[in-house]
Design a protein around this motif. Structure first.
Motif, PDB file in Angstrom:
ATOM      1  N   SER A   1      -5.498   3.044 -12.775  1.00  0.00           N
ATOM      2  CA  SER A   1      -5.192   1.653 -12.426  1.00  0.00           C
ATOM      3  C   SER A   1      -4.567   1.557 -11.036  1.00  0.00           C
ATOM      4  O   SER A   1      -4.888   0.649 -10.259  1.00  0.00           O
ATOM      5  N   LEU A   2      -3.680   2.519 -10.701  1.00  0.00           N
ATOM      6  CA  LEU A   2      -3.076   2.513  -9.365  1.00  0.00           C
ATOM      7  C   LEU A   2      -4.110   2.828  -8.290  1.00  0.00           C
ATOM      8  O   LEU A   2      -4.054   2.281  -7.181  1.00  0.00           O
TER       9      LEU A   2
ATOM     10  N   GLU B   1      -4.945   0.526  -5.208  1.00  0.00           N
ATOM     11  CA  GLU B   1      -4.904   1.052  -3.842  1.00  0.00           C
ATOM     12  C   GLU B   1      -6.149   0.639  -3.070  1.00  0.00           C
ATOM     13  O   GLU B   1      -6.072   0.181  -1.921  1.00  0.00           O
ATOM     14  N   LYS B   2      -7.333   0.783  -3.696  1.00  0.00           N
ATOM     15  CA  LYS B   2      -8.578   0.410  -3.023  1.00  0.00           C
ATOM     16  C   LYS B   2      -8.638  -1.085  -2.745  1.00  0.00           C
ATOM     17  O   LYS B   2      -9.090  -1.518  -1.686  1.00  0.00           O
ATOM     18  N   ALA B   3      -8.152  -1.889  -3.696  1.00  0.00           N
ATOM     19  CA  ALA B   3      -8.159  -3.346  -3.508  1.00  0.00           C
ATOM     20  C   ALA B   3      -7.258  -3.752  -2.350  1.00  0.00           C
ATOM     21  O   ALA B   3      -7.628  -4.595  -1.519  1.00  0.00           O
ATOM     22  N   ILE B   4      -6.072  -3.133  -2.279  1.00  0.00           N
ATOM     23  CA  ILE B   4      -5.150  -3.454  -1.185  1.00  0.00           C
ATOM     24  C   ILE B   4      -5.729  -2.997   0.152  1.00  0.00           C
ATOM     25  O   ILE B   4      -5.617  -3.694   1.167  1.00  0.00           O
ATOM     26  N   GLN B   5      -6.374  -1.824   0.155  1.00  0.00           N
ATOM     27  CA  GLN B   5      -6.974  -1.331   1.387  1.00  0.00           C
ATOM     28  C   GLN B   5      -8.068  -2.269   1.882  1.00  0.00           C
ATOM     29  O   GLN B   5      -8.188  -2.526   3.084  1.00  0.00           O
TER      30      GLN B   5
ATOM     31  N   LEU C   1       0.827  -1.198   0.000  1.00  0.00           N
ATOM     32  CA  LEU C   1       0.000   0.000   0.000  1.00  0.00           C
ATOM     33  C   LEU C   1       0.867   1.255   0.000  1.00  0.00           C
ATOM     34  O   LEU C   1       0.586   2.222  -0.724  1.00  0.00           O
ATOM     35  N   LYS C   2       1.928   1.239   0.792  1.00  0.00           N
ATOM     36  CA  LYS C   2       2.835   2.386   0.837  1.00  0.00           C
ATOM     37  C   LYS C   2       3.478   2.616  -0.527  1.00  0.00           C
ATOM     38  O   LYS C   2       3.593   3.758  -0.999  1.00  0.00           O
ATOM     39  N   GLY C   3       3.885   1.514  -1.173  1.00  0.00           N
ATOM     40  CA  GLY C   3       4.492   1.638  -2.494  1.00  0.00           C
ATOM     41  C   GLY C   3       3.543   2.234  -3.514  1.00  0.00           C
ATOM     42  O   GLY C   3       3.932   3.108  -4.304  1.00  0.00           O
TER      43      GLY C   3
END
Length: 203
Positions: free
Chosen positions: A174-175, A179-183, A160-162
């Motif tokens: 796309s990023l 981001e939402k998927a990782i969150q 997420l940080k990356g």
């Protein structure tokens, strides 16, 4: 420190509460111990004072890595304190079979219900056999699919940080979706961690 870990003198509930708050703030668990009940003795004018001053603490990650570890309070020899011996190789009888512990966090995984259902259907129709097959498949599921919650959480936080560092340099649809998927995955993992902490605290 509890009142049961104290003999002689005056027990301070305020100091005991402060110590428990420190453990909670640092996310540490008291491993408790086998053997002698008190780890410190002193004879003051004929009055014996005894307390459990010495103890071993660990965090959930360490306990998950060494689930069979335990502490022994050994006898005093050269000091008024007992030496503590940390053993990480299981119970004193060296039983080869580690007790099975159901992890409540497993139930939050979308595949776990299917794992249990398929294991149950595959067993012979007795309660004991059904539970044994579920136990084997649950252990395999934990090792191959579910994994270590805290390790997974750290990996998700790094990802997420990356992604967020990349988004600081410029917008990307796309990023943003990534981001939402990782969150969402991190939220689910944090919930599983909460279940893990709750179960450990009950134990």
């Amino acid at each position: 420190m509890l009142s049961t870990e104290y003999r002689g003198g005056r027990f301070s509930m305020a100091r005991a509460s402060q110590f428990l708050e420190v453990l909670n703030d640092c996310n540490l668990l008291d491993m408790e111990a086998k053997g002698l009940r008190f780890t410190w003795y002193r004879n003051q004018r004929g009055v014996v004072l005894a307390k459990r001053l010495d103890r071993v603490v660990c965090n959930v990650a360490w306990q998950a890595m060494f689930p069979e570890a335990y502490v022994e309070n050994l006898c005093r020899v050269y000091s008024d304190h007992c030496p503590l011996l940390l053993r990480r190789d299981g119970s004193r009888d060296k039983s080869p079979d580690r007790p099975f512990r159901f992890q409540a966090a497993w139930a939050t995984h979308k595949d776990f219900e299917r794992i249990v259902r398929e294991a149950w259907c595959r067993s012979t129709p007795t309660l004991v056999n059904g539970l044994q097959v579920v136990r084997v498949d649950a252990i395999k599921f934990n090792k191959e699919v579910f994994g270590n919650i805290l390790t997974r959480k750290k990996a998700l936080q790094r990802r997420l940080k990356g992604v967020q560092l990349q988004l600081e340099r410029g917008d990307s649809e796309s990023l943003s979706r990534l981001e939402k998927a990782i969150q969402m995955e991190l939220d689910e993992t944090c919930l599983q961690e909460e279940y893990l902490w709750f179960q450990k605290s009950r134990e």
